[in-house]
Write a protein that holds these residues in place. Structure first.
Motif, PDB file in Angstrom:
ATOM      1  N   GLY A  66       0.836  -1.187   0.000  1.00 58.17           N
ATOM      2  CA  GLY A  66       0.000   0.000   0.000  1.00 58.17           C
ATOM      3  C   GLY A  66       0.871   1.237   0.000  1.00 58.17           C
ATOM      4  N   ILE A  67       0.223   2.368  -0.242  1.00 58.12           N
ATOM      5  CA  ILE A  67       0.927   3.657  -0.285  1.00 58.12           C
ATOM      6  C   ILE A  67       0.299   4.573   0.755  1.00 58.12           C
ATOM      7  N   THR A  68       1.169   5.232   1.497  1.00 57.73           N
ATOM      8  CA  THR A  68       0.723   6.184   2.510  1.00 57.73           C
ATOM      9  C   THR A  68       1.147   7.585   2.098  1.00 57.73           C
ATOM     10  N   ALA A  69       0.250   8.533   2.278  1.00 57.09           N
ATOM     11  CA  ALA A  69       0.581   9.933   1.978  1.00 57.09           C
ATOM     12  C   ALA A  69      -0.121  10.809   3.005  1.00 57.09           C
ATOM     13  N   HIS A  70       0.608  11.780   3.519  1.00 52.23           N
ATOM     14  CA  HIS A  70       0.085  12.678   4.556  1.00 52.23           C
ATOM     15  C   HIS A  70      -0.217  14.027   3.916  1.00 52.23           C
ATOM     16  N   LEU A  71      -1.496  14.337   3.818  1.00 54.27           N
ATOM     17  CA  LEU A  71      -1.881  15.660   3.312  1.00 54.27           C
ATOM     18  C   LEU A  71      -1.916  16.607   4.502  1.00 54.27           C
ATOM     19  N   ARG A  72      -0.858  17.400   4.625  1.00 56.82           N
ATOM     20  CA  ARG A  72      -0.784  18.318   5.767  1.00 56.82           C
ATOM     21  C   ARG A  72      -1.582  19.572   5.470  1.00 56.82           C
ATOM     22  N   ASP A  80      -3.311  18.206  -2.825  1.00 55.36           N
ATOM     23  CA  ASP A  80      -4.626  17.571  -3.026  1.00 55.36           C
ATOM     24  C   ASP A  80      -4.657  16.771  -4.329  1.00 55.36           C
ATOM     25  N   ALA A  81      -4.055  17.336  -5.379  1.00 55.34           N
ATOM     26  CA  ALA A  81      -4.070  16.649  -6.685  1.00 55.34           C
ATOM     27  C   ALA A  81      -3.309  15.325  -6.610  1.00 55.34           C
ATOM     28  N   ASP A  82      -2.267  15.270  -5.774  1.00 54.21           N
ATOM     29  CA  ASP A  82      -1.518  14.008  -5.610  1.00 54.21           C
ATOM     30  C   ASP A  82      -2.440  12.929  -5.036  1.00 54.21           C
ATOM     31  N   ILE A  83      -3.217  13.319  -4.034  1.00 51.56           N
ATOM     32  CA  ILE A  83      -4.107  12.339  -3.387  1.00 51.56           C
ATOM     33  C   ILE A  83      -5.125  11.813  -4.402  1.00 51.56           C
ATOM     34  N   ARG A  84      -5.655  12.723  -5.207  1.00 51.33           N
ATOM     35  CA  ARG A  84      -6.645  12.286  -6.227  1.00 51.33           C
ATOM     36  C   ARG A  84      -5.995  11.333  -7.217  1.00 51.33           C
ATOM     37  N   GLN A  85      -4.783  11.669  -7.666  1.00 48.58           N
ATOM     38  CA  GLN A  85      -4.061  10.816  -8.628  1.00 48.58           C
ATOM     39  C   GLN A  85      -3.744   9.447  -8.016  1.00 48.58           C
ATOM     40  N   LEU A  86      -3.301   9.466  -6.773  1.00 55.31           N
ATOM     41  CA  LEU A  86      -2.975   8.195  -6.107  1.00 55.31           C
ATOM     42  C   LEU A  86      -4.223   7.308  -6.041  1.00 55.31           C
ATOM     43  N   ALA A  87      -5.330   7.910  -5.648  1.00 53.74           N
ATOM     44  CA  ALA A  87      -6.571   7.129  -5.519  1.00 53.74           C
ATOM     45  C   ALA A  87      -6.971   6.523  -6.863  1.00 53.74           C
ATOM     46  N   ARG A  93      -3.392  -0.290  -2.045  1.00 51.84           N
ATOM     47  CA  ARG A  93      -4.306   0.396  -1.122  1.00 51.84           C
ATOM     48  C   ARG A  93      -3.718   1.757  -0.769  1.00 51.84           C
ATOM     49  N   LEU A  94      -4.600   2.725  -0.612  1.00 54.79           N
ATOM     50  CA  LEU A  94      -4.164   4.070  -0.230  1.00 54.79           C
ATOM     51  C   LEU A  94      -4.527   4.340   1.224  1.00 54.79           C
ATOM     52  N   GLU A 109     -14.052  11.782   2.406  1.00 56.34           N
ATOM     53  CA  GLU A 109     -15.379  11.309   1.983  1.00 56.34           C
ATOM     54  C   GLU A 109     -15.527  11.366   0.470  1.00 56.34           C
ATOM     55  N   ALA A 110     -14.899  12.366  -0.142  1.00 53.57           N
ATOM     56  CA  ALA A 110     -15.008  12.502  -1.601  1.00 53.57           C
ATOM     57  C   ALA A 110     -14.138  11.471  -2.317  1.00 53.57           C
ATOM     58  N   ILE A 111     -12.937  11.255  -1.795  1.00 58.85           N
ATOM     59  CA  ILE A 111     -11.973  10.383  -2.488  1.00 58.85           C
ATOM     60  C   ILE A 111     -12.109   8.925  -2.064  1.00 58.85           C
ATOM     61  N   ARG A 112     -12.520   8.715  -0.867  1.00 60.84           N
ATOM     62  CA  ARG A 112     -12.702   7.372  -0.282  1.00 60.84           C
ATOM     63  C   ARG A 112     -11.496   6.457  -0.467  1.00 60.84           C
ATOM     64  N   PRO A 113     -10.371   6.828   0.161  1.00 61.16           N
ATOM     65  CA  PRO A 113      -9.222   5.914   0.160  1.00 61.16           C
ATOM     66  C   PRO A 113      -9.602   4.675   0.974  1.00 61.16           C
ATOM     67  N   GLN A 114      -8.846   3.600   0.814  1.00 56.46           N
ATOM     68  CA  GLN A 114      -9.178   2.390   1.570  1.00 56.46           C
ATOM     69  C   GLN A 114      -9.075   2.654   3.073  1.00 56.46           C
TER      70      GLN A 114
END
Ligand code: PXP
Length: 268
Positions: A66-72, A80-87, A93-94, A109-114
């Motif tokens: 899985g991949i972890t990313a911290h949106l600070r 934000d665009a990175d999170i959307r691309q990752l998803a 799993r994100l 809620e919008a992106i619904r990562p795992q």
């Protein structure tokens, strides 16, 4: 994913296919690679490279589960665009790490990562310095966990290996806890730091929580933590990305994966 980016380093043909939790044995320990510091480097020039999405895709091909990313909140690395691309683009799993704020919860809620790992955040800190003060923020965290559950997102709380915090996380209805391994990482030769993680894992499991761990883990210190029976998932970032500068990302991911597998194969 067939449209592999051509800007990443070539990967050996015999690279292990990504392991998904659904087809792994109960003793398997998942590795989530945190790619924040690929974005830190990109943000130093506010340009296009290095691309954290390319890093995530390569890490998956080299054994990351899985991949972890911290949106600070200050957007110092991941955007934000990175999170959307990752998803959209990763096939494993994100795990989105974020503070329990309305802005971050709305994004989840919008992106619904795992998975979402709720972390404390202070703007002036260099990195996440301690676990959540769960007992001080019961209502906020309970509401956050409820919102994530409603969105079908697994919730994890990043906490210190403290029995009262673990009991509180279970009462809040979280699916998982991530144990802060920073004290162990700073004092790996103090048996008390490892014992605290072991006891915390046993307590968490006995309360029905999935147990994850992370912070400050490296290929050199991961073994004793990986050997703790009951931990299901490790999040490792800074050391992997640091070693990737000299060894390449593929090697840096694989050596941690190997160290984890070796530790699990040995009786603790
Ligand atoms: N887990 C959590 C909750 C974190 O905040 C971090 C750092 O972003 C990590 C794991 C990874 O820590 P490190 O970068 O030291 O491996």
């Amino acid at each position: 994913m067939s449209d592999e980016p051509d800007s990443v380093e070539p990967v050996d043909a015999n690279v292990t296919a990504p392991l998904h939790p659904s087809n792994t044995g109960s003793g398997y320990l998942r590795l989530f690679v945190n790619i924040d510091h690929v974005a830190t480097l990109r943000q130093a020039r506010r340009g296009q490279e290095p691309d954290p999405i390319d890093a995530a895709l390569l890490a998956e091909r080299c054994g990351a589960d899985g991949i972890t990313a911290h949106l600070r909140e200050d957007r110092r690395h991941i955007q934000d665009a990175d999170i959307r691309q990752l998803a959209e683009r990763i096939t494993s799993r994100l795990n989105l790490e974020c503070a329990a704020t309305s802005e971050m919860l709305a994004l989840a809620e919008a992106i619904r990562p795992q998975e979402v790992t709720l972390v404390p955040e202070r703007r002036e800190e260099v990195t996440t310095e301690g676990g959540l003060a769960v007992r001080r923020h019961v209502t906020l965290l309970a509401d956050s966990v409820t919102r994530l559950k409603r969105a079908g997102v697994r919730s994890s709380l990043f906490i210190d290996p403290d029995p009262d915090d673990i009991r509180c996380a279970a009462d809040l209805g979280a699916d998982a806890i991530e144990l802060h391994t920073g004290t162990y990482a700073h004092h790996p030769n103090d048996p008390a730091t490892l014992a605290a993680l072991r006891d915390a894992t046993d307590l968490g499991r006995s309360l029905g929580l999935a147990v994850h761990a992370g912070h400050g883990l490296t290929v050199f210190n991961v073994g004793p933590v990986a050997a703790i029976d009951g931990i299901e998932e490790l999040n490792i970032g800074h050391s992997i990305i640091s070693r990737a500068i000299f060894l390449g990302l593929a090697h840096a991911v694989r050596e941690v994966r190997d160290a984890m597998d070796l530790a699990r194969a040995r009786p603790s």
